[in-house]
Design a protein around this motif. Sequence first.
Motif, PDB file in Angstrom:
ATOM      1  N   LEU A  93      47.874  76.201 -18.758  1.00  0.00           N
ATOM      2  CA  LEU A  93      46.117  76.053 -20.077  1.00  0.00           C
ATOM      3  C   LEU A  93      47.257  76.156 -21.695  1.00  0.00           C
ATOM      4  N   ASP A  94      47.052  74.744 -21.872  1.00  0.00           N
ATOM      5  CA  ASP A  94      47.501  75.630 -23.137  1.00  0.00           C
ATOM      6  C   ASP A  94      46.651  74.538 -24.428  1.00  0.00           C
ATOM      7  N   ALA A  95      46.591  75.290 -26.239  1.00  0.00           N
ATOM      8  CA  ALA A  95      46.138  74.535 -26.516  1.00  0.00           C
ATOM      9  C   ALA A  95      46.235  73.241 -27.511  1.00  0.00           C
ATOM     10  N   ASP A  96      48.488  73.256 -27.392  1.00  0.00           N
ATOM     11  CA  ASP A  96      48.858  72.929 -28.069  1.00  0.00           C
ATOM     12  C   ASP A  96      49.105  71.156 -27.345  1.00  0.00           C
ATOM     13  N   PRO A  97      48.463  69.641 -27.723  1.00  0.00           N
ATOM     14  CA  PRO A  97      49.139  68.751 -26.589  1.00  0.00           C
ATOM     15  C   PRO A  97      50.573  68.542 -26.719  1.00  0.00           C
ATOM     16  N   HIS A  98      51.498  68.612 -27.372  1.00  0.00           N
ATOM     17  CA  HIS A  98      52.248  68.969 -27.587  1.00  0.00           C
ATOM     18  C   HIS A  98      52.882  69.225 -26.784  1.00  0.00           C
ATOM     19  N   SER A  99      52.651  70.864 -26.734  1.00  0.00           N
ATOM     20  CA  SER A  99      53.317  71.803 -25.431  1.00  0.00           C
ATOM     21  C   SER A  99      53.045  71.343 -24.535  1.00  0.00           C
ATOM     22  N   LEU A 100      51.820  70.471 -23.998  1.00  0.00           N
ATOM     23  CA  LEU A 100      51.347  70.414 -22.248  1.00  0.00           C
ATOM     24  C   LEU A 100      52.412  68.804 -22.463  1.00  0.00           C
ATOM     25  N   ASP A 101      52.411  68.528 -23.023  1.00  0.00           N
ATOM     26  CA  ASP A 101      53.541  67.599 -22.906  1.00  0.00           C
ATOM     27  C   ASP A 101      54.819  67.516 -22.235  1.00  0.00           C
ATOM     28  N   CYS A 102      55.572  68.656 -23.011  1.00  0.00           N
ATOM     29  CA  CYS A 102      56.652  69.575 -22.603  1.00  0.00           C
ATOM     30  C   CYS A 102      56.372  69.608 -21.096  1.00  0.00           C
ATOM     31  N   ALA A 103      55.453  70.503 -21.111  1.00  0.00           N
ATOM     32  CA  ALA A 103      55.101  71.540 -19.637  1.00  0.00           C
ATOM     33  C   ALA A 103      54.699  70.069 -18.300  1.00  0.00           C
ATOM     34  N   ARG A 104      54.389  68.721 -18.945  1.00  0.00           N
ATOM     35  CA  ARG A 104      54.518  68.533 -17.776  1.00  0.00           C
ATOM     36  C   ARG A 104      55.831  67.783 -17.605  1.00  0.00           C
ATOM     37  N   ALA A 105      56.633  67.843 -18.495  1.00  0.00           N
ATOM     38  CA  ALA A 105      57.691  67.598 -17.996  1.00  0.00           C
ATOM     39  C   ALA A 105      58.579  68.053 -17.465  1.00  0.00           C
ATOM     40  N   GLU A 106      58.333  69.182 -17.749  1.00  0.00           N
ATOM     41  CA  GLU A 106      59.431  70.505 -16.721  1.00  0.00           C
ATOM     42  C   GLU A 106      58.555  70.490 -15.558  1.00  0.00           C
ATOM     43  N   ALA A 107      57.745  70.232 -15.564  1.00  0.00           N
ATOM     44  CA  ALA A 107      56.733  70.784 -13.780  1.00  0.00           C
ATOM     45  C   ALA A 107      57.778  69.231 -13.606  1.00  0.00           C
ATOM     46  N   GLY A 108      57.383  67.882 -13.705  1.00  0.00           N
ATOM     47  CA  GLY A 108      58.477  66.943 -13.138  1.00  0.00           C
ATOM     48  C   GLY A 108      59.742  67.090 -12.609  1.00  0.00           C
ATOM     49  N   ARG A 109      60.809  68.059 -13.528  1.00  0.00           N
ATOM     50  CA  ARG A 109      61.785  68.608 -13.547  1.00  0.00           C
ATOM     51  C   ARG A 109      62.033  69.470 -12.703  1.00  0.00           C
ATOM     52  N   GLN A 110      60.928  70.363 -11.944  1.00  0.00           N
ATOM     53  CA  GLN A 110      61.021  71.480 -11.171  1.00  0.00           C
ATOM     54  C   GLN A 110      60.574  70.645 -10.055  1.00  0.00           C
ATOM     55  N   SER A 111      60.172  69.527 -10.138  1.00  0.00           N
ATOM     56  CA  SER A 111      59.403  68.750  -8.744  1.00  0.00           C
ATOM     57  C   SER A 111      58.523  70.149  -8.368  1.00  0.00           C
TER      58      SER A 111
END
Length: 242
Positions: free
Chosen positions: A76-94
């Motif tokens: 959970l985060d309030a910043d959309p840009h951070s969430l975009d980065c978090a989505r990419a990080e989750a993908g990198r970590q499978s």
Amino acid sequence: MDRAAPTYVEETRFGFWFLQSHTWQHHVLRVAINDLLRLIDPPLPERPVLLDAGCGQGKSFRLLADAFQPVRLIGLDADPHSLDCARAEAGRQSLDVELIASDCAAIRLPDASVDLLFCHQTFHHLVEQEKALAEFSRVLKPGGWLLFAESTKAYIDTWVIRWLFRHPMHVQKSADQYLGMLRRQGFVFDERNVSYPYLWWSRSTDFGLLERWGLRRPKPFGQREETLVNAAVRKPLEAAAR
């Protein structure tokens, strides 16, 4: 850019860069998670639903997955840009991570739906702290754990942190004040569930350089104003009857 929280305080460019750095992930996040693991009274919840409140760019996801083996991991985060980065990080970590654009003071999750709530270096960014704690209690199951790790006013109010980062200064608190907030919200814990790390990066004014060079002796516990507080606190089981 639209924020999920009207009181959101936007981070500096340096701050956003630092939160994706090796130093942040391995010398801040990893150390805090290991310490919080030590503070939890066993046994750990099996296959928990785990919420990372203030997940930022998702650098905690792999560390949390390895430490707690959650059946469901939510960021959970309030910043959309951070969430975009978090989505990419989750993908990198499978990793399968559910991401929510939300304010910690108004979490879009059902009552009693979370076993573990990880709140690491998030609270000093929040303006509506009492509301956030009430929401943490609401979404936690009776007996669920809030893993709370914070920098205190003694650190946030130093010149170097005020220069490099951006925070709502009027809500900063001492370690004792944060622990008092947790107790008033109804969370239960003992001394064994609390630690006061005195890490090099949290030393006020000089990052501990004078101590490392032998120019100043470190102040012992009880004679210094704490710059960090970690606490594993629990929602009471009897909350189920309320």
